[in-house]
Design an enzyme around this catalytic site. Structure first.
Site, PDB file in Angstrom:
ATOM      1  N   CYS A  79       0.822  -1.221   0.000  1.00 17.97           N
ATOM      2  CA  CYS A  79       0.000   0.000   0.000  1.00 17.97           C
ATOM      3  C   CYS A  79       0.849   1.260   0.000  1.00 17.97           C
ATOM      4  O   CYS A  79       0.320   2.359  -0.182  1.00 17.97           O
ATOM      5  CB  CYS A  79      -0.925   0.009   1.206  1.00 17.97           C
ATOM      6  N   CYS A 201     -14.349  -0.643   6.567  1.00 21.26           N
ATOM      7  CA  CYS A 201     -13.296  -1.203   5.714  1.00 21.26           C
ATOM      8  C   CYS A 201     -13.141  -0.298   4.489  1.00 21.26           C
ATOM      9  O   CYS A 201     -14.138   0.228   3.968  1.00 21.26           O
ATOM     10  CB  CYS A 201     -13.673  -2.595   5.222  1.00 21.26           C
ATOM     11  N   SER A 202     -11.903  -0.136   4.013  1.00 16.85           N
ATOM     12  CA  SER A 202     -11.677   0.744   2.870  1.00 16.85           C
ATOM     13  C   SER A 202     -12.343   0.181   1.616  1.00 16.85           C
ATOM     14  O   SER A 202     -12.629  -1.014   1.528  1.00 16.85           O
ATOM     15  CB  SER A 202     -10.186   0.959   2.632  1.00 16.85           C
ATOM     16  N   HIS A 329      -9.400   3.032  -2.174  1.00  7.78           N
ATOM     17  CA  HIS A 329      -8.010   2.652  -1.932  1.00  7.78           C
ATOM     18  C   HIS A 329      -7.462   1.814  -3.084  1.00  7.78           C
ATOM     19  O   HIS A 329      -7.345   0.596  -2.966  1.00  7.78           O
ATOM     20  CB  HIS A 329      -7.939   1.890  -0.597  1.00  7.78           C
TER      21      HIS A 329
END
Lengths: 380, 84
Positions: A79, A201-202, A329
């Site tokens: 990430c 949660c993304s 994301h």
């Protein structure tokens, strides 16, 4: 060493683009950043790309926007890939090797849950569900539960992170979702890994972002300083050994290392930060990172979210873009999208979500494995 | 390298109740981090109702067939934890 400034930024609205190639997403962001700076691909001396799931993103982008023959470095650092590419460009300018470079991050995300390994493939059983869980939602749930163990943090406090970031995203037209999610909606959503519900949660989306980095001397020569943003500090860290690191991935020590180094290289303290884009891959993570980044003392992150100080209008707004939880994301793009957001505020161009008077901002990402990058940006 | 025998009892350091995992993995289950008596830390399933979970609670390991077989039909033998 040369001072480094951001002279152009661009990002696309994050979403799902099944009919578009990775390079077309990356090229669109690159062209937005070039246009923002008033430069062309012929001005770029090198390209640094961030991407996780495919290969050779940088060269593929150049096939779309101009094969000028410049050197390309493709960065894969989970990430933190986009932020790593940004930092590599910064390093090259700092060292005097280049004076104008292009940074591009892009990702087309696979569907479903990340981490934990495949189940039912090959002739081995996956340990998932037999030896605990190694999915990303579970690792970051453990991160929050460790905070709850130490300080009594409640599920409501973690959920408030998600309420805040979803609220912020209603002011960001480039966020995947722009939907208010009140506390009861967040807490009654499908439970994924306690205490994180689905709305904590993304969002798994495709996206791209780009930036143009320039030496300050070159930017002055080109007349690009009026909207320039200075990179005051940059740091990259890996996870140091710790007692439980094999049984429970530690995202705290790596973030503390990177943030301390970034503050030191910038010569500023946490009190001087006006806004932060941090790695809210899960609501639990954001809350714990308040402490890892020095936004509050150890054990006070729960009180910080309760206080409203990290909401737009508060003392140090966090993730006014909507964050990974609502903006989305796309791994390789995320670190550069953070720079886009901070630069937009420092330029006073963030519209309805503008953090008034913002002079100094911080970006933070942490990738599992682990890699943490922190940058401190300042209105030039 | 030398082999070290780890303890088979310990205390619950950290847990989460996993309600959604990868496709094909039965849920819910408790993903736990156990601090072993005598040193060391391990991640494992903990068989206990969610309402009974407390940080620091004593637990012990049991070894048994895990009830799953691979594509060649081989059963797996492993460990999980239960309240002590």
């Amino acid at each position: 060493m040369a001072d480094v400034v951001v002279v152009g930024v661009g990002m696309i609205k994050f979403g799902r683009f099944p009919d578009r190639s990775l390079e077309s997403l990356g090229a669109e962001a690159a062209l937005l950043a070039l246009e923002d700076a008033g430069l062309t691909i012929h001005d770029m001396q090198a390209l640094y790309s961030g991407n996780v799931y495919e290969r050779m993103l940088g060269q593929r982008v150049l096939r779309e926007i101009g094969q000028t023959g410049i050197g390309v470095v493709n960065c894969s650092n989970a990430c933190a890939s986009g932020a790593t590419a940004f930092r590599e460009g910064w390093v090259a300018i700092k060292a005097g090797i280049h004076d104008v470079v292009l940074i591009v991050g892009a990702e087309k995300m696979p569907k479903g849950m990340l981490g934990g390994g495949a189940v039912g493939s090959g002739d081995r059983l996956s340990p998932e569900g037999l030896a605990g869980s190694a999915t990303n939602p579970s690792l970051f749930a453990h991160m929050g539960m460790e905070h709850a163990r130490k300080y009594g943090t409640t599920p409501e406090q973690f959920a408030r992170v998600s309420v805040k970031n979803h609220h912020h995203s209603t002011f960001n037209p480039k966020a995947m979702y722009q939907i208010e999610t009140p506390l009861d909606v967040v807490m009654s959503a499908e439970m994924i890994s306690f205490p994180n519900t689905k709305l904590m949660c993304s969002v798994n989306v495709d996206g791209s972002a780009a930036a143009i980095l320039c030496s300050e001397a070159k930017a002055r020569q080109l007349g690009l300083m009026s909207r320039a943003v200075r990179v005051r500090g940059s740091a990259l860290a890996s996870d140091p050994w710790s007692e439980r690191n094999l049984s429970m991935t530690d995202f705290n020590a790596v973030t503390k290392l990177a943030s301390a180094a970034a503050y030191e290289s910038a010569g500023v303290g946490p009190d001087e930060i006006d806004l932060v884009e941090l790695h809210d891959c899960f609501a639990t993570a954001e809350l714990v990172h308040y402490e890892n980044l020095g936004l509050c003392a150890e054990g006070e992150a729960g009180a910080l979210i309760d206080s409203g100080d990290v909401a737009l209008g508060g003392r140090v707004p966090v993730n006014v873009s909507g964050g990974l939880l609502s903006k989305g994301h796309p791994l390789g793009a995320t670190g550069i999208a953070n720079v886009y957001e901070i630069a937009t505020h420092l330029r006073g161009e963030a519209g309805r979500r503008q953090v008034e008077g913002a002079k100094i901002g911080m970006t933070h990402v942490v990738g599992r494995g682990s890699a943490c990058a922190v940058h401190i940006l300042e209105r030039a | 390298m030398e082999c070290i025998a780890l303890g088979t009892s310990g205390t619950l350091y950290n847990y989460t109740v996993v309600h959604r995992s990868l496709p094909g993995v039965p849920t819910p289950f408790v993903s736990a981090v156990i601090d072993l008596d005598g040193g060391g830390s391990i991640k494992a399933n903990l068989d206990a109702p969610a309402a009974d979970l407390r940080f620091g609670m004593p637990v012990k390991a049991i070894f048994e067939k895990l009830g799953q077989v691979d594509v060649k039909g081989r059963a797996y033998f492993g460990f999980r934890f239960v309240p002590a």
